[in-house]
Design a protein around this motif. Sequence first.
Motif, PDB file in Angstrom:
ATOM      1  N   GLU A 185      56.135 -42.708  -9.208  1.00 35.31           N
ATOM      2  CA  GLU A 185      57.350 -43.508  -9.289  1.00 35.31           C
ATOM      3  C   GLU A 185      57.697 -44.111  -7.929  1.00 35.31           C
ATOM      4  N   TRP A 186      58.120 -45.377  -7.941  1.00 33.82           N
ATOM      5  CA  TRP A 186      58.540 -46.115  -6.750  1.00 33.82           C
ATOM      6  C   TRP A 186      57.451 -46.155  -5.683  1.00 33.82           C
ATOM      7  N   PRO A 203      57.998 -51.711  -4.188  1.00 29.84           N
ATOM      8  CA  PRO A 203      59.327 -51.172  -4.521  1.00 29.84           C
ATOM      9  C   PRO A 203      60.345 -51.471  -3.432  1.00 29.84           C
ATOM     10  N   ARG A 204      61.533 -51.854  -3.837  1.00 32.37           N
ATOM     11  CA  ARG A 204      62.603 -52.097  -2.879  1.00 32.37           C
ATOM     12  C   ARG A 204      63.103 -50.763  -2.320  1.00 32.37           C
ATOM     13  N   ASP A 241      66.026 -49.702  -1.873  1.00 33.04           N
ATOM     14  CA  ASP A 241      67.149 -49.112  -2.605  1.00 33.04           C
ATOM     15  C   ASP A 241      66.755 -48.639  -4.004  1.00 33.04           C
ATOM     16  N   LYS A 242      65.454 -48.793  -4.346  1.00 35.34           N
ATOM     17  CA  LYS A 242      64.925 -48.373  -5.649  1.00 35.34           C
ATOM     18  C   LYS A 242      65.604 -49.095  -6.811  1.00 35.34           C
ATOM     19  N   HIS A 243      66.001 -50.334  -6.559  1.00 40.23           N
ATOM     20  CA  HIS A 243      66.548 -51.180  -7.613  1.00 40.23           C
ATOM     21  C   HIS A 243      65.583 -52.333  -7.865  1.00 40.23           C
ATOM     22  N   PHE A 271      61.588 -54.265  -7.933  1.00 38.39           N
ATOM     23  CA  PHE A 271      60.417 -54.518  -7.101  1.00 38.39           C
ATOM     24  C   PHE A 271      60.449 -55.950  -6.582  1.00 38.39           C
TER      25      PHE A 271
END
Length: 315
Positions: free
Chosen positions: A126-127, A146-147, A149-151, A153
């Motif tokens: 993940e991420w 992945p960004r 902030d995990k919001h 890609f």
Amino acid sequence: MTPTILLADIGGTSTRIARARHDGVPFDVRVEANDDYGSVEELFGAYLATLGPEKPHAGVFAIAGPVDSDDVHLTNRAWSFNRLALAKTLGLDALTVLNDFAALAHGVPTLGREYLVQVGAGHGVEWAPILVCGPGTGLGTATLIPRADKHGFDVLPGEGGHVRLGAVTSEEARVIAHLGSELGPVSVEQVISGPGLVRLHRILAGETSTSPAIIQAALDGQARELETCHVFLRLLGRIAGDYCLLTMARGGVFIAGGVGAAMAPLFAASPFRTAFEEHPPYHDHLANIQVQVVVHPTPGLLGVGQVGRRILAGL
């Protein structure tokens, strides 16, 4: 009247066209053979003429080629256009153009399991970065980053189809030597693509055919075509492993493109997974990477739909 956006995935052979509303989900999907039209303007003019009064407000087009200015040229077809001029011709308030595999990458996170065929073991982290690559008329590549902030890609486009192809086996060396005498320095997509499959079969089997016919014969168990497809998939596996190491794509590898989707039933019994993992000293690392073949009929439209959704949200 609900605003809509015009979506398109313009390939070397065919163009997939649709519209979307604020949810970004493509509807009124049509697939057009490029040979039936003399230009991009003619193709989209014919589509828009069928819509009646509900005209799209803006457009998002994916094209099979690099996008680095308003002047756009397809790599594997003699079509070109200016982004601003085409928007005006089509009556669009705005037109966004991006590389086809970059667009496809935007749609990968939305794919349901029914549109994915897993090849071998492995799992996605993940991420972590995700690699999207695969053969169609050419060979495309893109990476989902992945960004922080995990919001979601960000998408990094690539032109991996144009790197040089090397040989590992004597059979591959023969193929590259043969093509080198015809084409000069051999790029990956000159072998790992629809036209590349035709070249490969001609060299290995001494027969000239089309890529759909070769794949169908392989699916039917015909020995020579099956052997050609296995050599093709071995090369694709090795190249995908190379690209995976370059991007550290621990989030997974998605094999896309029309040729990849058509060959999906052949992957499991082919040398693809072995060649993907056979990169010493990183065998164990690659053995843990999840690889999936995308079998959605129009995955590029899913991607441009996601970009279009964000554009409509700002209108």
